[in-house]
Design an enzyme around this catalytic site. Structure first.
Site, PDB file in Angstrom:
ATOM      1  N   ASN A 187      15.356   6.056   4.588  1.00  0.00           N
ATOM      2  CA  ASN A 187      14.019   6.475   4.160  1.00  0.00           C
ATOM      3  C   ASN A 187      13.023   6.170   5.271  1.00  0.00           C
ATOM      4  O   ASN A 187      13.171   5.211   6.021  1.00  0.00           O
ATOM      5  CB  ASN A 187      13.584   5.765   2.866  1.00  0.00           C
ATOM      6  CG  ASN A 187      12.816   4.477   3.141  1.00  0.00           C
ATOM      7  OD1 ASN A 187      11.617   4.506   3.438  1.00  0.00           O
ATOM      8  ND2 ASN A 187      13.513   3.349   3.092  1.00  0.00           N
ATOM      9  N   ASN A 215       4.029  -6.884  -3.723  1.00  0.00           N
ATOM     10  CA  ASN A 215       4.526  -6.691  -2.354  1.00  0.00           C
ATOM     11  C   ASN A 215       3.385  -6.193  -1.471  1.00  0.00           C
ATOM     12  O   ASN A 215       2.732  -5.210  -1.796  1.00  0.00           O
ATOM     13  CB  ASN A 215       5.691  -5.692  -2.378  1.00  0.00           C
ATOM     14  CG  ASN A 215       6.344  -5.530  -1.020  1.00  0.00           C
ATOM     15  OD1 ASN A 215       5.793  -4.891  -0.132  1.00  0.00           O
ATOM     16  ND2 ASN A 215       7.513  -6.106  -0.864  1.00  0.00           N
ATOM     17  N   CYS A 262       8.743  -3.696   7.511  1.00  0.00           N
ATOM     18  CA  CYS A 262       8.837  -2.250   7.302  1.00  0.00           C
ATOM     19  C   CYS A 262       9.157  -1.568   8.635  1.00  0.00           C
ATOM     20  O   CYS A 262       8.379  -1.679   9.583  1.00  0.00           O
ATOM     21  CB  CYS A 262       7.537  -1.683   6.731  1.00  0.00           C
ATOM     22  SG  CYS A 262       7.617   0.122   6.597  1.00  0.00           S
ATOM     23  N   GLY A 280      21.387   0.777   0.815  1.00  0.00           N
ATOM     24  CA  GLY A 280      22.480   1.225  -0.052  1.00  0.00           C
ATOM     25  C   GLY A 280      23.706   0.343   0.113  1.00  0.00           C
ATOM     26  O   GLY A 280      23.713  -0.591   0.927  1.00  0.00           O
TER      27      GLY A 280
HETATM   28  C1  SIN Z   1       8.293   2.412   3.476  1.00  0.00           C
HETATM   29  O1  SIN Z   1       7.339   2.605   2.706  1.00  0.00           O
HETATM   30  O2  SIN Z   1       8.367   2.986   4.564  1.00  0.00           O
HETATM   31  C2  SIN Z   1       9.386   1.488   3.092  1.00  0.00           C
HETATM   32  C3  SIN Z   1       8.910   0.099   3.065  1.00  0.00           C
HETATM   33  C4  SIN Z   1       9.787  -0.817   3.837  1.00  0.00           C
HETATM   34  O3  SIN Z   1      10.902  -0.466   4.223  1.00  0.00           O
HETATM   35  O4  SIN Z   1       9.373  -1.953   4.076  1.00  0.00           O
END
Ligand code: SIN
Length: 303
Positions: free
Chosen positions: A69, A100, A131, A218
């Protein structure tokens, strides 16, 4: 009757299962499917000082045993979260919730944590310094012990709720980053966030995700997460929340044996919205199978 309760910084959870931030929103959509009060708690969507639209699409790439993602911290901003999301949350979730928080500078982390700290229902603040999908902040604070300690110290100075620092696996020495956070005053450590990954489309010969790279999560990353939780448990005395590819009651038990006091479930929620409910329901049977009467007794049991 087995006992699934665990204590996280003085707050007792009915069980250690916590949906991970970014995979459960603010819980509303899941509350339409089942009573989410069965959860230990949940970690809500990563919140920043200002609202964020997130990264360009496509943001998701499917992989064997997982996904990538690159959401980019899409969220409505801390004012909206405090004044709307947390007010509505009371209607469908009655337990303390985990907030968070992300940021792009120390000042932003401080601003957002201070606002969130005052919200009554917030039990813990999970500070995301890991992130991988944003520039100028996010993971860059989590890749050296010094930067991690600086954020921790600044946030601790303006908060009264327990502060958990969420660490990146994209480092050479996770134990030294965790120890630096503990020395700077962290109340606990959450790990692991996603591993930096990439997919390339063979037909277009271009990266699948618009941002090119993204965070891989995952079941494929579960052994990496278990290893890092094990290492951090040996390095610190504060509680550890383990996460990364957890998708069954057996995984929860394994993560706790490695050293986790509580366990977050992430990508599994995106495959099956009932994943956490099913893990909680099957936990007592799994405990009986392995001769566990009191779940908290097995924390760090593999050491
Ligand atoms: C995101 O919003 O890009 C995911 C958050 C993360 O991986 O810390």
């Amino acid at each position: 009757m087995v006992d699934t309760r665990v204590v996280l910084s003085g707050i007792t959870l009915d069980n250690p299962v916590i949906p991970a931030s970014g995979t459960f929103g603010f819980g509303r959509e899941f509350a339409e499917l089942y009573d989410i009060n069965c959860l230990g708690t949940f970690s809500f969507k990563g919140t920043t000082k200002d609202p964020r639209f997130g990264n360009p699409t496509p943001r998701i790439a499917e992989c064997s045993m997982g996904m990538i993602n690159s959401v980019g911290l899409q969220n409505p901003g801390v004012e909206h979260v405090v004044n709307h999301e947390l007010k509505e949350l009371k209607e469908y979730f009655s337990k303390p919730v985990m907030a968070n928080v992300s940021g792009f500078s120390i000042d932003e982390y401080v601003y957002t944590c201070q606002k969130i700290n005052d919200a009554e229902q917030v039990g813990w603040i999970e500070v995301n310094i890991s992130c991988p999908n944003v520039h100028g902040g996010g993971m860059s604070f989590g890749t050296t012990p010094e930067a991690a300690a600086e954020v921790t110290k600044a946030v601790k100075a303006v908060t009264t709720k327990p502060v958990y620092i969420k660490l990146s696996p994209n480092v050479a020495d996770i134990a030294s980053v965790a120890k630096a956070c503990e020395d700077a005053g962290a109340d606990g450590i959450s790990l692991i966030n996603t591993l930096l990954g990439m997919r390339i489309d063979l037909k277009t010969k271009k990266c699948v995700v618009a941002n090119k790279m993204g965070g891989f999560s995952g079941p494929a990353i579960f052994p990496v997460a278990v290893r890092m939780v094990y290492q951090v448990y040996e390095a610190v005395k504060i509680p550890v929340i383990g996460m990364g590819g957890v998708s069954s009651a057996d995984d929860v038990i394994e993560m706790m044996l490695a050293g986790a006091t509580a366990v977050q479930v992430g990508a599994a929620n995106l495959v099956n919205p009932f994943a956490c409910k099913e893990i909680i329901e099957t936990l007592p049977t799994a405990m009986k199978k392995y001769g566990i009467e009191k779940l908290s007794d097995i924390i760090g049991g593999a050491h």
